[in-house]
Design a protein around this motif. Structure first.
Motif, short mmCIF file in Angstrom:
data_model
loop_
_atom_site.label_atom_id
_atom_site.label_comp_id
_atom_site.label_asym_id
_atom_site.label_seq_id
_atom_site.Cartn_x
_atom_site.Cartn_y
_atom_site.Cartn_z
N VAL A 133 -1.68 0.63 111.25
CA VAL A 133 -0.35 1.31 110.45
C VAL A 133 0.43 0.50 110.54
N PHE A 134 1.13 0.11 110.92
CA PHE A 134 2.15 -1.38 111.22
C PHE A 134 1.97 -2.93 111.04
N VAL A 135 1.10 -2.92 111.26
CA VAL A 135 0.49 -4.51 110.63
C VAL A 135 0.34 -4.73 109.69
N LEU A 136 -0.97 -4.12 109.45
CA LEU A 136 -2.55 -4.29 108.15
C LEU A 136 -1.69 -3.55 107.04
N GLU A 137 -1.06 -2.65 107.22
CA GLU A 137 -0.76 -1.48 106.60
C GLU A 137 -1.87 -0.65 105.51
N HIS A 138 -2.80 -1.10 106.64
CA HIS A 138 -4.02 -0.68 105.32
C HIS A 138 -5.04 0.13 106.72
#
Length: 561
Positions: A146-151
């Motif tokens: 959710v917050f790092v890869l945003e995928h």
């Protein structure tokens, strides 16, 4: 107590230093679950096991993930091929696979009533500890997505959901273990997770690309030494839009761009043609009308009046009279202006002679010398295609990409950084290839993330055709940030940069779309596959290439003159 076995009690004797006082402490340490409860937990355990097995297979074989590729939000490849997907080179899905195998084995031992209670209690304690570890890992990996890869990876989220469900069921059920051993197994699980996080944070970013070497294969029959899937003679079978015909490569495998003359719209005839009739009288009438129509056309009467004349004899007579009067007035005016026009003509002739003399002194604009760029056995002239940079740069290579592709955007960021280092020595032939079946016949499954890929790619080419000097700026704007702009946003920016009237005129042509079709044809000839593609004379790199230093070295090694 009906759903669980009898409590197992243990007595701990604490002996004081002098041995005189003994304290007997009894407390409930474990409770064994019923077989029905364990059987219910087997459902999420087996589900998580199956998902982990599949993800492990995909990670090891680098296979495409079913139903989850290339989305703007859901992109499994972006998740499972990131640096957060491995620990010491081992896929975390393989570690999850081992966790759920151990959990199922321990749960099975717990249900074996023939075994002694201590053995069954140890097995259930292992289930509890593994469930807590799976839950903590699930929370960690959900945070990363959710917050790092945003995928997001739906397959991964499914396995994480199973881990959270198992842990919740174990901890809130009536079969909880007492606080001291629960704290011990929880601490052990947390420690293992901390080690994994530390290893991942300090590991290098994983490069998600593959390198393909071009190896010519001589064909004595055809003389073709290419390794492409589509031969030049198959161009007419390519899927195209609006009846556009693609031209095959030119001499020496040189790709030729579409020409404006191929897409000029035919002018509409504003004069209605009378319908034919078999009767003799109607033929005579038609002949008279055609004669009148020709006379009116010569006299300068507009099309509307011409149509009225051929449809009504009275209107024809009135218009002819009006035309005769206009001819007389124009004749008198022409005589009055004849003398002054003659004087002006003499002056103009002198001026033209002077301008011709000056024009002869100016050097004629020569066409630039072709800059032939080779890529995987094919060639193109960089002056004839969209280029980010100067076609005469020392290093030039070809890039196939999609403005709506997340991997393409991350790779472009690395390319821009390399361009900052190399300056005018580097140029990129930009070939947008939309990952959408509406304009790219090689695409079989469409994703929502690429819904406007065709429009954005065509718009970029239209901007280049309107003003090549502003193309690089617009190209970089389209690729700025992690998410692609909408077509409406891109159109507004393009209108601002090159002018709405100018751009609208260019967009009404079919030439920009024809360029995109050529790009898609080249993509198909390279066997399709992943984008971006960085194409060099003897090598191609496809997939996300984010290493700036490695990319600079590759360009200098492969793309030089």
């Amino acid at each position: 107590m009906s759903s669980i076995s009898k409590d197992v009690l243990k007595t701990i004797e604490a002996v004081s230093g002098d041995g005189n006082n003994r304290v007997r402490v009894e407390f409930r340490r474990f409770s064994l679950p019923s077989n029905w409860f364990v059987a219910a937990l087997a459902i999420p355990m087996l589900t998580a096991l199956a998902i982990s097995s599949y993800l492990t297979y995909v990670s090891v074989t680098a296979s495409e993930i079913a139903g989850c590729t290339g989305g703007q939000l859901f992109d499994c490849a972006h998740v499972i091929y990131s640096k957060w997907s491995k620990v010491f080179g081992i896929p975390v899905s393989a570690m999850a696979l081992g966790t759920y195998v151990a959990m199922i084995v321990a749960a099975s031992v717990t249900c074996m009533k023939k075994l002694s209670s201590p053995v069954r209690l140890m097995a259930w304690s292992a289930v509890t500890g593994l469930a807590i570890a799976a839950a903590l890992a699930a929370l960690y990996f959900i945070y990363l997505q959710v917050f790092v890869l945003e995928h997001l990876c739906p397959w991964c989220l499914g396995a994480h959901a199973c881990g959270l469900l198992i842990a919740t069921a174990v901890l809130v059920s009536r079969t909880r273990i007492a606080l001291p051993p629960l704290a011990a197994v929880s601490s052990l699980a947390a420690a293992g997770l901390a080690v994994m996080i530390g290893v991942q944070v300090n590991s290098e970013e994983v490069q998600m690309y593959e390198t393909i070497d071009y190896v010519p294969t001589a064909n004595a029959a055809s003389g073709d030494d290419s390794t492409f899937a589509v031969a030049p003679e198959d161009f007419e079978n390519a899927p195209v839009d609006d009846g556009m015909m693609l031209l095959p490569p030119g001499d020496d495998d040189l790709f030729m761009p579409p020409m404006d003359e191929e897409f000029e719209d035919e002018e509409d005839d504003s004069i209605e043609t009378p319908s034919e009739d078999t009767s003799e009288s109607d033929d005579d009438v038609a002949a008279v009308q055609v004669s009148q129509l020709r006379s009116l056309a010569k006299s300068g009467v507009d099309a509307a009046c011409q149509l009225a004349a051929v449809r009504s004899p009275l209107a024809s007579l009135m218009i002819l009279q009006q035309s005769s009067q206009q001819e007389k007035e124009e004749a008198s005016e022409a005589d009055a202006d004849a003398d002054s026009e003659q004087d002006d003509a003499d002056d103009q002739a002198d001026s033209e002679d002077q301008n011709d003399a000056e024009a002869k002194k100016k050097p004629k604009q020569e066409k630039p010398e072709p800059r032939i760029v080779e890529f995987m056995g094919r060639k193109l002239n960089a002056h004839q295609w969209p280029v980010d940079g100067s076609p005469t740069a020392k290093y030039v290579f070809v890039e196939m990409f999609d403005y709506t592709c997340s991997h393409c955007r991350s790779t472009s960021e690395a390319i821009f950084k390399v361009k900052e280092r190399m300056g005018d020595d580097l140029a990129v032939v930009v070939l947008p290839v939309p990952m959408n079946s509406r304009c790219n016949g090689a695409i079989k499954v469409d994703h929502l993330a690429h819904a406007e890929a065709c429009e954005i790619s065509t718009l970029a080419i239209a901007v280049w055709r309107c003003d090549p000097a502003k193309f690089s700026e617009f190209h970089k704007w389209l690729l700025d940030g992690k998410d692609a702009p909408s077509f409406a946003e891109a159109l507004a920016k393009a209108n601002e940069m090159v002018g709405e009237e100018r751009l609208d005129k260019e967009r009404k042509k079919k030439t920009a779309g024809a360029y995109v079709q050529r790009h898609c044809m080249m993509y198909k000839m390279l066997n399709g596959g992943a984008v971006p593609k960085l194409l060099f004379p003897k090598q191609a790199v496809q997939g996300a290439f984010t290493g700036v230093d490695a990319l600079e070295n590759l360009i200098k090694e492969q793309a030089g003159r």
